[in-house]
Each structure stands twice: as C-alpha cells, then as structure tokens.
Design a protein around this motif. Structure first.
Motif, PDB file in Angstrom:
ATOM      1  N   UNK A 117       0.846  -1.199   0.000  1.00 34.65           N
ATOM      2  CA  UNK A 117       0.000   0.000   0.000  1.00 34.65           C
ATOM      3  C   UNK A 117       0.887   1.257   0.000  1.00 34.65           C
ATOM      4  N   UNK A 118       0.525   2.235  -0.830  1.00 31.04           N
ATOM      5  CA  UNK A 118       1.253   3.514  -0.836  1.00 31.04           C
ATOM      6  C   UNK A 118       0.621   4.421   0.208  1.00 31.04           C
ATOM      7  N   UNK A 119       1.192   4.441   1.376  1.00 34.77           N
ATOM      8  CA  UNK A 119       0.620   5.244   2.454  1.00 34.77           C
ATOM      9  C   UNK A 119       1.026   6.707   2.293  1.00 34.77           C
ATOM     10  N   UNK A 120       0.036   7.586   2.335  1.00 35.15           N
ATOM     11  CA  UNK A 120       0.308   9.034   2.255  1.00 35.15           C
ATOM     12  C   UNK A 120      -0.494   9.737   3.336  1.00 35.15           C
ATOM     13  N   UNK A 121      -0.086  10.921   3.691  1.00 35.72           N
ATOM     14  CA  UNK A 121      -0.821  11.687   4.693  1.00 35.72           C
ATOM     15  C   UNK A 121      -1.269  12.984   4.062  1.00 35.72           C
ATOM     16  N   UNK A 122      -2.505  13.359   4.292  1.00 34.49           N
ATOM     17  CA  UNK A 122      -2.952  14.630   3.760  1.00 34.49           C
ATOM     18  C   UNK A 122      -3.440  15.485   4.929  1.00 34.49           C
ATOM     19  N   UNK A 123      -3.163  16.759   4.862  1.00 38.41           N
ATOM     20  CA  UNK A 123      -3.455  17.664   5.965  1.00 38.41           C
ATOM     21  C   UNK A 123      -2.161  18.299   6.426  1.00 38.41           C
TER      22      UNK A 123
END
Ligand code: IPE
Ligand code: IPE
Ligand code: MG
Length: 246
Positions: free
Chosen positions: A105-111
């Motif tokens: 899974x390509x984990x990304x964070x937004x915010x």
C-alpha cells in the motif's frame, strides 16, 4: 453530442468499483457512549476497524482510498480526547501501517502535519518514505485535514507563482489548482461513505468531491463491516452518474 452519462455497470455486467473512495470515519463517540465507555474507547475500536476496512479495500482492488481521521476542527474537542487520539495515531503508525506497507500500500498523509509533535511527525515522514517505494493501492490518511484549508493553501501557492512571474493569472485553471492539492495526480473522489447517519460533509475534500456520489449509512464507524462496504459498493454501481449531462 456525446452523452456524459456514465453507467456504473460495465458492458460485461461486471460491477464497477469507485476508483477513488473516501470514508468519513464517524460515530466512535456514540459507539462508546452506548456501551457506557469513555469516548477514547470508541476511538480505539474505530482504529481497529480502520485497519480491517483498509485491508479489505486493498483486497478488492480499490485504486485510491482516503480515510478521514482528524479534521482541522477536531482540535475543538476536550484536551483529553485529542490527547488520546494522538496516542492512538502514534500506535497505529507504528503497527498497522507496517502491515499495509507489506501489502504494497502507498501510504500518504494529507493535511497539515506540521502541528503534530516531533514523534508523530517523524512517524509520518518514515511511513511516507516507505510508502513511496510501493505501487499498490494509494491510501491517503487525512489528519489535521480540512477541505477549505487545502484550497486556501493551493490558492496561496498559485498566487506566489504569479507574483514570481512564473504563471499568468489566466493560467490559474481548475487543472492547475487541482495540481496544488494534496491529491495531485489522483482521480477525483467517486464515492464518499459516511457511517453514523450524519448528512453532512464536515469539510471533507470539498474540491475533489464535486461530483462524488454520497452514501450515508446508519451504522457507527466501529461497527462498520466489509459487508456494509459491499452494500455501499453495490449501491454505487447502480447509480447513474451524469456529471451535469443527460
Ligand atoms: C469520529 O468519531 C472520529 C473523529 C472525528 C476523530 P466521533 O468522535 O466524531 O464520534 P461521534 O460523532 O461523536 O459519535
Ligand atoms: C468528521 O467528523 C471528521 C472525521 C470523521 C475525522 P466530526 O464528528 O468531526 O464531524 P461533525 O462535527 O459531526 O460535523
Ligand atoms: Mg462525529
């Protein structure tokens, strides 16, 4: 003229999945209250479910999944509740995400993560670095995320480019603005699911959800199962999306 209507069932009669699914994980507090437990226990149960549903989405081939975990408005909550959520985030970034990374899974964070404490920011950075080496489902975890703040931030960076002379005002297009969002390069949201029965957006992906289908379900997030998700995906597949056309 070509019709813009999109039938969600493919010609072979196969169910069409949303390319980008958003989930507003709501109802942890009420789940705990119903059981006479503190709200933090509801968040704990919600976090366990977060893991289960993400794994399920990955297994059925969702391309892009955005999970709304903490809004820019959630800081208004009592200090103890916010503190408990931060502790949970740290635990999850340590344990569960390792598993998602194993599953490609390509984990990304937004915010805006710059306001989190140093420990949490380091975990976010580490997970993102590892996520960049994967090529499976994109998982956006929205933490200290607000749709309005995201658009303001995009407008500001476009304004800076105009000021620097690298972009003309006429070159501020929908496409250009989209490219300044956290989700640059990802498809717009096709489906937003909100458990907990609340009929509102609560500042979730205002730009990206312009033509998203909405499904509100009367189930609290910790109780939300893969079967409930399947129900929503069937409902989505039966909708007729017109995008303003006929
Ligand atoms: C969602 O559950 C989790 C977060 C917003 C962090 P809530 O905590 O909003 O649960 P309810 O809506 O009070 O039941
Ligand atoms: C939305 O839920 C935010 C998240 C699920 C992270 P809230 O519980 O904060 O939304 P409101 O206050 O009911 O609109
Ligand atoms: Mg809520």
């Amino acid at each position: 003229m070509k019709s813009t209507a999109q039938n969600n069932s493919s010609q072979e009669g196969q169910r069409v999945l949303p390319r980008h699914l958003g989930i507003i994980m709501d109802g942890n507090g009420r789940w705990a209250k119903k059981r006479g437990l503190p709200r933090s226990m509801g968040h704990r149960a919600g976090a366990a479910n977060f893991k289960k549903i993400i794994r399920y989405c990955n297994s059925i081939g969702i391309e892009c999944l955005t999970m709304y975990a903490f809004s820019t408005e959630n800081w208004k909550r009592p200090k103890e509740e916010v503190g408990a959520l931060m502790v949970l985030f740290k635990q999850y970034l340590k344990d569960a995400l390792k598993e998602f990374l194993k599953e490609n899974v390509q984990v990304r964070f937004i915010g805006d993560s710059s306001v989190f404490d140093e420990g949490l920011q380091t975990l976010i950075r580490k997970n993102e670095e590892l996520g960049r080496t994967k090529n499976g489902m994109i998982l956006n975890i929205a933490m200290n995320y607000g749709g309005r703040a995201e658009i303001v931030q995009a407008a500001r960076s476009l304004a800076k480019q105009v000021q620097a002379g690298t972009r003309k005002p006429e070159e501020i297009t929908e496409e250009a603005l989209s490219q300044q969002l956290y989700t640059a390069g990802q498809p717009d949201l096709d489906l937003v699911i909100r458990p907990s029965g609340e009929y509102r957006i609560s500042n979730f992906m205002l730009w990206q959800s312009a033509y998203a289908e909405y499904i509100v379900m009367d189930i609290l997030w910790p109780d939300f199962t893969p079967e409930n998700l399947e129900w929503a995906l069937d409902e989505y597949a039966n909708r007729n999306r017109r995008f303003g056309g006929v």
